[in-house]
Design a protein around this motif. Structure first.
Motif, PDB file in Angstrom:
ATOM      1  N   GLU A  20       2.502  18.480   6.537  1.00  0.00           N
ATOM      2  CA  GLU A  20       2.822  19.862   6.916  1.00  0.00           C
ATOM      3  C   GLU A  20       1.864  20.862   6.265  1.00  0.00           C
ATOM      4  N   ALA A  21       1.323  20.494   5.097  1.00  0.00           N
ATOM      5  CA  ALA A  21       0.359  21.351   4.392  1.00  0.00           C
ATOM      6  C   ALA A  21      -1.065  21.163   4.924  1.00  0.00           C
ATOM      7  N   GLY A  22      -1.229  20.327   5.959  1.00  0.00           N
ATOM      8  CA  GLY A  22      -2.545  20.143   6.574  1.00  0.00           C
ATOM      9  C   GLY A  22      -3.378  19.025   5.985  1.00  0.00           C
ATOM     10  N   LYS A  23      -2.786  18.206   5.135  1.00  0.00           N
ATOM     11  CA  LYS A  23      -3.524  17.079   4.557  1.00  0.00           C
ATOM     12  C   LYS A  23      -3.578  15.943   5.577  1.00  0.00           C
ATOM     13  N   THR A  24      -4.753  15.336   5.698  1.00  0.00           N
ATOM     14  CA  THR A  24      -4.941  14.262   6.677  1.00  0.00           C
ATOM     15  C   THR A  24      -5.576  13.007   6.089  1.00  0.00           C
ATOM     16  N   CYS A  25      -6.072  13.095   4.848  1.00  0.00           N
ATOM     17  CA  CYS A  25      -6.854  11.983   4.296  1.00  0.00           C
ATOM     18  C   CYS A  25      -6.563  11.765   2.819  1.00  0.00           C
ATOM     19  N   PHE A  26      -6.261  10.507   2.475  1.00  0.00           N
ATOM     20  CA  PHE A  26      -6.046  10.126   1.086  1.00  0.00           C
ATOM     21  C   PHE A  26      -7.309   9.504   0.517  1.00  0.00           C
ATOM     22  N   LEU A  27      -7.751  10.009  -0.623  1.00  0.00           N
ATOM     23  CA  LEU A  27      -8.854   9.441  -1.397  1.00  0.00           C
ATOM     24  C   LEU A  27      -8.172   8.699  -2.543  1.00  0.00           C
ATOM     25  N   LEU A  28      -8.263   7.397  -2.551  1.00  0.00           N
ATOM     26  CA  LEU A  28      -7.440   6.585  -3.446  1.00  0.00           C
ATOM     27  C   LEU A  28      -8.238   5.835  -4.499  1.00  0.00           C
ATOM     28  N   ASP A  29      -7.822   5.989  -5.733  1.00  0.00           N
ATOM     29  CA  ASP A  29      -8.297   5.123  -6.801  1.00  0.00           C
ATOM     30  C   ASP A  29      -7.553   3.803  -6.635  1.00  0.00           C
ATOM     31  N   PHE A  30      -8.112   2.703  -7.114  1.00  0.00           N
ATOM     32  CA  PHE A  30      -7.382   1.434  -7.035  1.00  0.00           C
ATOM     33  C   PHE A  30      -6.849   0.987  -8.395  1.00  0.00           C
ATOM     34  N   ASP A  31      -7.727   0.834  -9.379  1.00  0.00           N
ATOM     35  CA  ASP A  31      -7.336   0.266 -10.674  1.00  0.00           C
ATOM     36  C   ASP A  31      -6.218   1.070 -11.336  1.00  0.00           C
ATOM     37  N   ASN A  32      -5.082   0.431 -11.460  1.00  0.00           N
ATOM     38  CA  ASN A  32      -3.876   0.980 -12.069  1.00  0.00           C
ATOM     39  C   ASN A  32      -3.277   2.163 -11.309  1.00  0.00           C
ATOM     40  N   THR A  33      -3.736   2.362 -10.076  1.00  0.00           N
ATOM     41  CA  THR A  33      -3.101   3.320  -9.174  1.00  0.00           C
ATOM     42  C   THR A  33      -2.394   2.532  -8.076  1.00  0.00           C
ATOM     43  N   LEU A  34      -3.143   1.658  -7.421  1.00  0.00           N
ATOM     44  CA  LEU A  34      -2.594   0.829  -6.332  1.00  0.00           C
ATOM     45  C   LEU A  34      -2.409  -0.631  -6.717  1.00  0.00           C
ATOM     46  N   GLY A  35      -2.945  -1.009  -7.852  1.00  0.00           N
ATOM     47  CA  GLY A  35      -2.854  -2.405  -8.280  1.00  0.00           C
ATOM     48  C   GLY A  35      -3.252  -2.550  -9.734  1.00  0.00           C
ATOM     49  N   PRO A  36      -3.208  -3.763 -10.254  1.00  0.00           N
ATOM     50  CA  PRO A  36      -3.559  -4.001 -11.656  1.00  0.00           C
ATOM     51  C   PRO A  36      -5.018  -3.644 -11.957  1.00  0.00           C
ATOM     52  N   ASP A  37      -5.258  -3.192 -13.168  1.00  0.00           N
ATOM     53  CA  ASP A  37      -6.599  -2.861 -13.625  1.00  0.00           C
ATOM     54  C   ASP A  37      -7.511  -4.079 -13.515  1.00  0.00           C
ATOM     55  N   HIS A  38      -8.663  -3.896 -12.925  1.00  0.00           N
ATOM     56  CA  HIS A  38      -9.702  -4.917 -12.755  1.00  0.00           C
ATOM     57  C   HIS A  38      -9.286  -6.101 -11.866  1.00  0.00           C
ATOM     58  N   SER A  39      -8.311  -5.875 -11.017  1.00  0.00           N
ATOM     59  CA  SER A  39      -7.904  -6.901 -10.060  1.00  0.00           C
ATOM     60  C   SER A  39      -9.008  -7.085  -9.021  1.00  0.00           C
ATOM     61  N   THR A  40      -9.051  -8.259  -8.430  1.00  0.00           N
ATOM     62  CA  THR A  40     -10.035  -8.512  -7.376  1.00  0.00           C
ATOM     63  C   THR A  40      -9.387  -8.579  -5.997  1.00  0.00           C
ATOM     64  N   GLU A  41      -8.067  -8.516  -5.964  1.00  0.00           N
ATOM     65  CA  GLU A  41      -7.326  -8.592  -4.702  1.00  0.00           C
ATOM     66  C   GLU A  41      -6.274  -7.492  -4.644  1.00  0.00           C
ATOM     67  N   PRO A  42      -6.004  -6.954  -3.462  1.00  0.00           N
ATOM     68  CA  PRO A  42      -4.909  -6.000  -3.341  1.00  0.00           C
ATOM     69  C   PRO A  42      -3.564  -6.690  -3.553  1.00  0.00           C
ATOM     70  N   THR A  43      -2.575  -5.921  -3.951  1.00  0.00           N
ATOM     71  CA  THR A  43      -1.221  -6.429  -4.146  1.00  0.00           C
ATOM     72  C   THR A  43      -0.374  -6.078  -2.920  1.00  0.00           C
ATOM     73  N   ASP A  44       0.814  -6.629  -2.853  1.00  0.00           N
ATOM     74  CA  ASP A  44       1.747  -6.235  -1.795  1.00  0.00           C
ATOM     75  C   ASP A  44       2.024  -4.739  -1.878  1.00  0.00           C
ATOM     76  N   TYR A  45       2.131  -4.235  -3.112  1.00  0.00           N
ATOM     77  CA  TYR A  45       2.361  -2.808  -3.359  1.00  0.00           C
ATOM     78  C   TYR A  45       1.265  -1.959  -2.702  1.00  0.00           C
ATOM     79  N   SER A  46       0.016  -2.345  -2.914  1.00  0.00           N
ATOM     80  CA  SER A  46      -1.099  -1.576  -2.335  1.00  0.00           C
ATOM     81  C   SER A  46      -1.121  -1.712  -0.812  1.00  0.00           C
ATOM     82  N   ARG A  47      -0.884  -2.902  -0.313  1.00  0.00           N
ATOM     83  CA  ARG A  47      -0.859  -3.107   1.142  1.00  0.00           C
ATOM     84  C   ARG A  47       0.248  -2.284   1.796  1.00  0.00           C
ATOM     85  N   GLU A  48       1.429  -2.289   1.188  1.00  0.00           N
ATOM     86  CA  GLU A  48       2.563  -1.540   1.740  1.00  0.00           C
ATOM     87  C   GLU A  48       2.292  -0.040   1.745  1.00  0.00           C
ATOM     88  N   PHE A  49       1.677   0.467   0.672  1.00  0.00           N
ATOM     89  CA  PHE A  49       1.389   1.903   0.625  1.00  0.00           C
ATOM     90  C   PHE A  49       0.347   2.292   1.671  1.00  0.00           C
TER      91      PHE A  49
END
Length: 165
Positions: A26-55
Motif C-alpha cells: 500500500e506504501a508503494g513498495k514493490t521490491c525486496f532487497l534481501l540479505d541472506f546470512d542470518n536474515t533468511l538462513g544460517p550464517d555462511h550457509s551454502t543452501e537456502p532453508t525451508d524458512y528462506s524458501r517459504e518467505f
C-alpha cells in the motif's frame, strides 16, 4: 547524512515472517532487497532453508520482486540465489550503497519502491539508509555467527539502546 540517522532502520521485526507485506504494498513498495546470512538462513550457509524458501514464495505470491544483496563471495551467494530462483548482487560492499544501486538497476525499480531487509545495523541498515531505501532490521536467524560479526553485536546493542529501537 547524519551517522546516527543512518543506523536507525525504518522498522524492526523479530523475523522476516512478521513483515507487514500489505502495508508495504500500500506504501508503494514493490521490491525486496534481501540479505541472506542470518536474515533468511544460517550464517555462511551454502543452501537456502525451508524458512528462506517459504518467505521468498510468500513475498512473490504477494506480487513483490526480490533480489539477494550479499557481501558474500559470488559462488556461495549466487548458488543460494539460484536455488531460490531469484537474482543476486554479490560482493555488495555493504555498508556502502553500491550493491543497493546495482540491485535497483538490475530489478528496474526506483529507490522509493525498494525495501532493504537485513539483520545487521553496520552493514544492511547503513547501506539501505545511505542509498536511500526503506530499511527493515530483523533479529538474527541464529546465534551462530562468524567471529567478526560476533565482535560487532555488542556495539549494535548499544546503538539500539541509544536509538531506542
Amino acid at each position: 547524512m547524519n551517522i546516527f540517522k543512518a543506523m536507525k532502520p525504518d522498522a524492526v521485526y523479530k523475523a522476516v515472517t512478521e513483515i507487514p507485506l500489505r502495508e508495504l504494498k500500500e506504501a508503494g513498495k514493490t521490491c525486496f532487497l534481501l540479505d541472506f546470512d542470518n536474515t533468511l538462513g544460517p550464517d555462511h550457509s551454502t543452501e537456502p532453508t525451508d524458512y528462506s524458501r517459504e518467505f521468498i514464495d510468500k513475498i512473490q505470491k504477494e506480487g513483490f520482486k526480490c533480489i539477494l544483496v550479499s557481501n558474500a563471495k559470488s559462488g556461495r551467494s549466487s548458488g543460494i540465489a539460484s536455488s531460490l530462483s531469484i537474482p543476486c548482487v554479490t560482493y555488495a560492499h555493504k555498508p556502502r550503497p553500491v550493491g543497493i544501486y546495482k540491485a535497483i538497476e538490475k530489478m528496474n525499480v526506483t529507490k522509493d519502491e525498494c525495501v532493504m531487509v537485513g539483520d545487521q545495523i553496520f552493514t544492511d541498515v547503513i547501506a539501505g539508509k545511505t542509498a536511500p531505501v526503506y530499511t527493515i532490521l530483523v533479529e538474527r536467524y541464529s546465534k551462530k555467527e562468524i567471529w567478526y560479526v560476533v565482535l560487532k553485536r555488542p556495539l549494535e546493542k548499544l546503538v539500539r539502546l541509544i536509538g531506542k529501537f
